[in-house]
Design a protein around this motif. Structure first.
Motif, PDB file in Angstrom:
ATOM      1  N   LEU A 149      11.248  -1.052  -2.552  1.00  0.00           N
ATOM      2  CA  LEU A 149      12.054  -0.828  -3.744  1.00  0.00           C
ATOM      3  C   LEU A 149      13.319  -1.668  -3.713  1.00  0.00           C
ATOM      4  CD1 LEU A 149      11.766   3.067  -4.019  1.00  0.00           C
ATOM      5  CD2 LEU A 149      10.323   1.330  -5.085  1.00  0.00           C
ATOM      6  N   LEU A 150      13.803  -2.000  -4.876  1.00  0.00           N
ATOM      7  CA  LEU A 150      15.056  -2.735  -4.987  1.00  0.00           C
ATOM      8  C   LEU A 150      16.222  -1.846  -4.566  1.00  0.00           C
ATOM      9  CD1 LEU A 150      14.415  -4.503  -8.402  1.00  0.00           C
ATOM     10  CD2 LEU A 150      14.462  -5.579  -6.144  1.00  0.00           C
ATOM     11  N   PRO A 151      17.338  -2.425  -4.130  1.00  0.00           N
ATOM     12  CA  PRO A 151      18.500  -1.632  -3.716  1.00  0.00           C
ATOM     13  C   PRO A 151      18.933  -0.660  -4.811  1.00  0.00           C
ATOM     14  CG  PRO A 151      18.806  -3.931  -3.117  1.00  0.00           C
ATOM     15  CD  PRO A 151      17.564  -3.878  -3.968  1.00  0.00           C
ATOM     16  N   GLY A 152      19.328   0.518  -4.363  1.00  0.00           N
ATOM     17  CA  GLY A 152      19.789   1.533  -5.304  1.00  0.00           C
ATOM     18  C   GLY A 152      18.769   2.593  -5.619  1.00  0.00           C
ATOM     19  N   HIS A 153      17.542   2.418  -5.121  1.00  0.00           N
ATOM     20  CA  HIS A 153      16.491   3.400  -5.363  1.00  0.00           C
ATOM     21  C   HIS A 153      16.072   3.980  -4.018  1.00  0.00           C
ATOM     22  CE1 HIS A 153      16.172   2.034  -9.508  1.00  0.00           C
ATOM     23  NE2 HIS A 153      16.127   0.792  -9.064  1.00  0.00           N
ATOM     24  N   ARG A 154      16.450   5.231  -3.780  1.00  0.00           N
ATOM     25  CA  ARG A 154      16.230   5.876  -2.491  1.00  0.00           C
ATOM     26  C   ARG A 154      15.233   7.016  -2.632  1.00  0.00           C
ATOM     27  NH1 ARG A 154      20.502   4.987   1.049  1.00  0.00           N
ATOM     28  NH2 ARG A 154      19.160   6.017   2.576  1.00  0.00           N
ATOM     29  N   PHE A 169      12.777   4.476   7.906  1.00  0.00           N
ATOM     30  CA  PHE A 169      13.512   5.674   7.498  1.00  0.00           C
ATOM     31  C   PHE A 169      14.716   5.351   6.610  1.00  0.00           C
ATOM     32  CE2 PHE A 169      11.657   6.627  11.718  1.00  0.00           C
ATOM     33  CZ  PHE A 169      10.760   7.601  11.319  1.00  0.00           C
ATOM     34  N   ALA A 170      15.399   4.267   6.922  1.00  0.00           N
ATOM     35  CA  ALA A 170      16.593   3.928   6.149  1.00  0.00           C
ATOM     36  C   ALA A 170      16.230   3.452   4.749  1.00  0.00           C
ATOM     37  CB  ALA A 170      17.408   2.866   6.878  1.00  0.00           C
ATOM     38  N   ASN A 171      15.241   2.591   4.671  1.00  0.00           N
ATOM     39  CA  ASN A 171      14.771   2.085   3.376  1.00  0.00           C
ATOM     40  C   ASN A 171      13.303   2.473   3.219  1.00  0.00           C
ATOM     41  OD1 ASN A 171      17.223   0.529   2.614  1.00  0.00           O
ATOM     42  ND2 ASN A 171      16.705  -0.641   4.444  1.00  0.00           N
ATOM     43  N   VAL A 172      13.098   3.652   2.690  1.00  0.00           N
ATOM     44  CA  VAL A 172      11.751   4.217   2.599  1.00  0.00           C
ATOM     45  C   VAL A 172      10.897   3.386   1.654  1.00  0.00           C
ATOM     46  CG1 VAL A 172      10.419   6.258   1.955  1.00  0.00           C
ATOM     47  CG2 VAL A 172      12.622   6.519   3.101  1.00  0.00           C
ATOM     48  N   GLU A 173       9.689   3.068   2.092  1.00  0.00           N
ATOM     49  CA  GLU A 173       8.758   2.304   1.275  1.00  0.00           C
ATOM     50  C   GLU A 173       7.539   3.168   0.948  1.00  0.00           C
ATOM     51  OE1 GLU A 173       7.793  -1.488   2.919  1.00  0.00           O
ATOM     52  OE2 GLU A 173       9.871  -1.905   3.523  1.00  0.00           O
ATOM     53  N   PRO A 174       7.455   3.709  -0.277  1.00  0.00           N
ATOM     54  CA  PRO A 174       6.259   4.463  -0.656  1.00  0.00           C
ATOM     55  C   PRO A 174       5.028   3.579  -0.541  1.00  0.00           C
ATOM     56  CG  PRO A 174       7.595   3.917  -2.576  1.00  0.00           C
ATOM     57  CD  PRO A 174       8.409   3.560  -1.383  1.00  0.00           C
ATOM     58  N   SER A 175       3.908   4.182  -0.158  1.00  0.00           N
ATOM     59  CA  SER A 175       2.719   3.385   0.143  1.00  0.00           C
ATOM     60  C   SER A 175       1.455   4.032  -0.402  1.00  0.00           C
ATOM     61  CB  SER A 175       2.573   3.198   1.657  1.00  0.00           C
ATOM     62  OG  SER A 175       3.695   2.552   2.205  1.00  0.00           O
ATOM     63  N   LEU A 176       0.530   3.162  -0.770  1.00  0.00           N
ATOM     64  CA  LEU A 176      -0.826   3.580  -1.092  1.00  0.00           C
ATOM     65  C   LEU A 176      -1.600   3.469   0.215  1.00  0.00           C
ATOM     66  CD1 LEU A 176      -1.307   1.472  -4.372  1.00  0.00           C
ATOM     67  CD2 LEU A 176       0.025   3.569  -4.031  1.00  0.00           C
ATOM     68  N   ILE A 177      -1.851   4.600   0.851  1.00  0.00           N
ATOM     69  CA  ILE A 177      -2.344   4.573   2.227  1.00  0.00           C
ATOM     70  C   ILE A 177      -3.864   4.697   2.311  1.00  0.00           C
ATOM     71  CG2 ILE A 177      -0.182   5.581   3.076  1.00  0.00           C
ATOM     72  CD1 ILE A 177      -1.825   8.223   3.489  1.00  0.00           C
ATOM     73  N   CYS A 178      -4.400   4.106   3.388  1.00  0.00           N
ATOM     74  CA  CYS A 178      -5.784   4.309   3.809  1.00  0.00           C
ATOM     75  C   CYS A 178      -6.788   4.092   2.677  1.00  0.00           C
ATOM     76  CB  CYS A 178      -5.949   5.701   4.413  1.00  0.00           C
ATOM     77  SG  CYS A 178      -4.938   5.962   5.885  1.00  0.00           S
ATOM     78  N   LEU A 179      -6.605   3.009   1.954  1.00  0.00           N
ATOM     79  CA  LEU A 179      -7.522   2.660   0.868  1.00  0.00           C
ATOM     80  C   LEU A 179      -8.693   1.864   1.431  1.00  0.00           C
ATOM     81  CD1 LEU A 179      -4.955   1.466  -1.826  1.00  0.00           C
ATOM     82  CD2 LEU A 179      -5.989   3.734  -1.608  1.00  0.00           C
ATOM     83  N   THR A 180      -9.886   2.146   0.955  1.00  0.00           N
ATOM     84  CA  THR A 180     -11.037   1.356   1.379  1.00  0.00           C
ATOM     85  C   THR A 180     -11.063   0.008   0.674  1.00  0.00           C
ATOM     86  OG1 THR A 180     -12.398   2.444  -0.305  1.00  0.00           O
ATOM     87  CG2 THR A 180     -12.418   3.400   1.913  1.00  0.00           C
ATOM     88  N   ASP A 181     -10.351  -0.112  -0.442  1.00  0.00           N
ATOM     89  CA  ASP A 181     -10.275  -1.370  -1.197  1.00  0.00           C
ATOM     90  C   ASP A 181      -8.822  -1.812  -1.340  1.00  0.00           C
ATOM     91  OD1 ASP A 181      -9.541   0.714  -2.837  1.00  0.00           O
ATOM     92  OD2 ASP A 181     -10.527  -0.079  -4.623  1.00  0.00           O
TER      93      ASP A 181
END
Length: 226
Positions: A149-154, A169-181
């Protein structure tokens, strides 16, 4: 950043979305984590199984070394096997719950993550908040797609787990995890971000990097993650 909480997935007007898509917005991709990959890569079930196996081997060797009767050694191994089955069974059940309750959606203007085994949360990530992507390969086309995410979005790492990039932990990155594709999902998202950036110039600056550590300018693409 807006978060929408939904209690029942059956009440969703569109599966995985908190509402119907606005006019002009189109769904490009939907997917969910693989329970097998979640159990293996997130919950480390193979490592835990190996740990209990080592304990069983140690119980056998130690039992013979101490001169314990065979019945006592068998009982110790049986107890460890039962504990292993319970722990791994719970992990597999949680992985199945992650698979059943999670749905990722990529539209022409945002990424939507609906997740939550205990309680459901739907997280909207508009393209204008996204700075870069990272693809973590798990083999055979599977993997994770992390969203920087761009700065300012926590975001909260704890609330997002396991749908986050590890150790950020400091800059959390949401993820689409464990995708088969995962490769397909990352390509769809990178192209959508590029098209969105060309229309809304200045909203997001994507980064392309190769297989190494350094970044270099170029058209929107996906970073290789650990």
């Amino acid at each position: 950043m807006k978060q929408f909480v939904t209690r029942e997935h059956e009440l969703e007007p569109v599966p995985g979305l908190p509402g119907t898509l606005p006019e002009g917005e189109h769904m490009l991709w939907q997917g969910r984590p693989s329970a097998r990959l979640v159990a293996r890569h997130v919950l480390k079930n193979r490592w835990i199984a190996g740990y209990f196996l080592l304990l069983a081997v140690w119980a056998v060797i130690g039992g013979f070394y101490d001169g314990r009767p065979l019945a006592g050694i068998v009982f110790s191994v049986a107890v460890l096997t039962a504990l292993a089955a319970i722990v791994i069974g719970m992990l597999e059940l949680f992985a199945w719950g992650v698979h059943k309750t999670t749905l990722y959606t990529i539209t022409s203007s945002r990424v939507v993550l609906r997740f939550g085994v205990a309680f459901s949360i739907t997280l909207n990530l508009p393209f204008k908040q996204i700075g870069a992507l990272a693809l973590a390969d798990q083999g055979n086309g599977a993997g994770n797609v992390a969203i920087q995410l761009l700065p300012g979005h926590r975001l909260s790492w704890l609330v997002q787990w396991p749908h986050v990039r590890g150790w950020r932990f400091a800059n959390v990155e949401p993820s689409l995890i464990c995708l088969t594709d995962a490769k397909k999902a990352s390509d769809v998202l990178a192209l959508a971000l590029s098209q969105h950036a060309s229309v809304h110039s200045g909203h997001a600056r994507l980064t392309q990097v190769g297989s190494g550590e350094g970044a270099h300018p170029g058209p929107p693409a996906v970073e290789a993650a650990e």
